[in-house]
Scaffold this active site. Structure first.
Site, mmCIF file in Angstrom:
data_model
loop_
_atom_site.group_PDB
_atom_site.id
_atom_site.type_symbol
_atom_site.label_atom_id
_atom_site.label_comp_id
_atom_site.label_asym_id
_atom_site.label_seq_id
_atom_site.Cartn_x
_atom_site.Cartn_y
_atom_site.Cartn_z
ATOM 1 N N CYS A 109 36.384 27.818 32.155
ATOM 2 C CA CYS A 109 36.550 26.678 33.056
ATOM 3 C C CYS A 109 35.605 25.537 32.712
ATOM 4 O O CYS A 109 35.813 24.400 33.122
ATOM 5 C CB CYS A 109 36.313 27.116 34.500
ATOM 6 S SG CYS A 109 37.370 28.482 34.990
ATOM 7 N N GLN A 162 36.625 39.138 38.977
ATOM 8 C CA GLN A 162 36.356 39.932 37.787
ATOM 9 C C GLN A 162 36.217 41.425 38.086
ATOM 10 O O GLN A 162 36.194 42.247 37.163
ATOM 11 C CB GLN A 162 35.074 39.440 37.107
ATOM 12 C CG GLN A 162 35.132 38.015 36.602
ATOM 13 C CD GLN A 162 36.008 37.848 35.377
ATOM 14 O OE1 GLN A 162 36.276 38.806 34.660
ATOM 15 N NE2 GLN A 162 36.449 36.623 35.126
ATOM 16 N N GLY A 181 45.610 36.950 39.987
ATOM 17 C CA GLY A 181 46.602 37.748 39.276
ATOM 18 C C GLY A 181 46.352 37.847 37.788
ATOM 19 O O GLY A 181 46.498 38.922 37.197
ATOM 20 N N HIS A 182 45.965 36.756 37.154
ATOM 21 C CA HIS A 182 45.924 36.766 35.692
ATOM 22 C C HIS A 182 44.672 37.426 35.124
ATOM 23 O O HIS A 182 44.541 37.555 33.903
ATOM 24 C CB HIS A 182 46.081 35.341 35.126
ATOM 25 C CG HIS A 182 44.877 34.462 35.245
ATOM 26 N ND1 HIS A 182 44.041 34.209 34.178
ATOM 27 C CD2 HIS A 182 44.388 33.763 36.279
ATOM 28 C CE1 HIS A 182 43.086 33.380 34.557
ATOM 29 N NE2 HIS A 182 43.272 33.103 35.822
#
Length: 371
Positions: free
Chosen positions: A319, A182, A200-201
């Site tokens: 998640c 983050q 990456g995302h």
């Protein structure tokens, strides 16, 4: 309201248009295996190495970068590999120290290592969400193999004192892993670490790729076996398209660091005004300002989400969504089960507009008032 307003930047970020354009040739035309020795394969390999260099630039241009399928794999590689390496050097090092509010990728992996004879220590946090450093000093000792801590908490946005935790780990002779998912490209990274996991995302890049950074001189036993790719540490064929996208996203994060920070800071200030009747979860002084985790007494946050279908926000970590449990992070703050279930997380970033934020806040506040 027209198209949905996206305010869930901690779960994932929109793909930057520049990233899409950089990836397109490698997804459509240049399909060679980067591990092949022929000319198209060498061209793909060169693109992968250019991307590796771009990702490394935000990490100080030193150390070793191993591409993975995402941060979860990178964290597992670092924790399992680091724990085994340290125990092989010293059989007495069987303690792994982390923070109780860590992402499941760290927390659950540390707990899973108990099945292999390691002792898991979950450090408590203060009511502001920051780690209790006195407890950390007491726990990190000569028995410690590894210390793992996130830079920016994914649910409440607090910035942990990872530099101090690294110092404690180094003094005890233990390895230190930082989950910087983050924080990478958004806030200054720890000046020193043994391992850093990134994704990456979370930086306007593609899903399906992350990386584990290792300091110079540190080699870990592999988690997966096969062709020996990625310097023998992570077997499997790399996707040039994903690597190129990750590299371009990292390049943009570096170039837009100040611009993004100013934009997010302005959104934060306005969001605090718009949600003045709510309580903020976690420290406001040590926090990444793209994360606003708030609660309102008596609110049914699940009902609120169903009534605001055109706004993408969160009740906690993506998640853990659907588990039926309230956030372990919020419970660790000591606010109680009811307050945890009355909390929402709003995340904004590069592509969020002030108009979108104000429109969403009006709808959320109206729905909350009806309750």
């Amino acid at each position: 309201m027209g198209r949905p307003i996206y305010l869930d930047y901690q779960a994932t970020t929109p793909l930057a248009p520049e990233v899409f354009e950089a990836m397109l040739p490698w997804l459509r035309d240049q399909f060679a295996n980067p591990h092949s020795a022929h000319r198209p394969g060498r061209a793909a390999a060169a693109a992968v190495e250019t991307a590796r260099g771009q990702v490394l630039q935000l990490l100080g241009n030193h150390g070793k970068l191993v591409f993975t399928s995402g941060a979860t794999e990178a964290i597992n590689m670092g924790l399992f590999g680091g724990a085994r390496l340290m125990r092989a050097r010293d059989a007495g090092r069987t303690r792994i120290v982390t923070i109780d509010t860590e992402h499941a990728a760290v927390r659950d992996t540390v707990l899973a290592l108990e099945d292999q004879g390691f002792e898991a220590i979950l450090l408590p946090v203060e009511p502001d969400g920051l780690v209790n450093l006195e407890r950390a000093r007491a726990a990190i000792d000569a028995r410690t193999a590894l210390v793992a801590a996130m830079l920016v908490n994914n649910e409440i946005g607090v910035i942990h004192p990872v530099g101090t935790l690294y110092d404690l780990a180094e003094e005890a002779g233990a390895l230190f892993l930082c989950d910087a998912v983050q924080g990478y490209g958004r806030v200054p990274l720890p000046p020193v670490a043994d391992m850093i996991a990134i994704s990456g995302h979370k930086i306007y890049g593609p899903k399906g790729i992350g990386a584990l950074w290792l300091r110079d001189g540190l080699d870990l036993p592999p988690l997966m076996f096969g062709g020996g790719q990625e310097q023998g540490m992570r077997s499997g064929t790399l996707s040039p398209g994903l690597c190129v996208g990750f590299g371009q996203a990292a390049k943009l994060m570096r170039e837009r660091f100040e611009t993004d920070a100013v934009h997010v800071g302005a959104l934060w200030e306005r969001a605090v005004e718009l949600f003045a009747g709510w309580n903020i979860n976690g420290s406001t002084a040590r926090r990444y300002h793209g994360n606003l985790n708030i609660r309102r007494e008596g609110l049914d946050a699940g009902r609120l989400m169903s009534e605001c279908r055109d706004i993408a926000f969160s009740l906690g970590s993506a998640c853990a969504s659907g588990s039926g449990r309230s956030s372990h992070v919020l419970r660790a703050l000591g606010i109680g089960e009811k307050a945890a279930r009355s909390s929402i997380r709003i995340g904004f970033g590069r592509y969020t507009t002030l108009d979108e934020l104000e429109e969403a806040a009006a709808a959320i506040n109206m729905a909350a008032d009806r309750q």
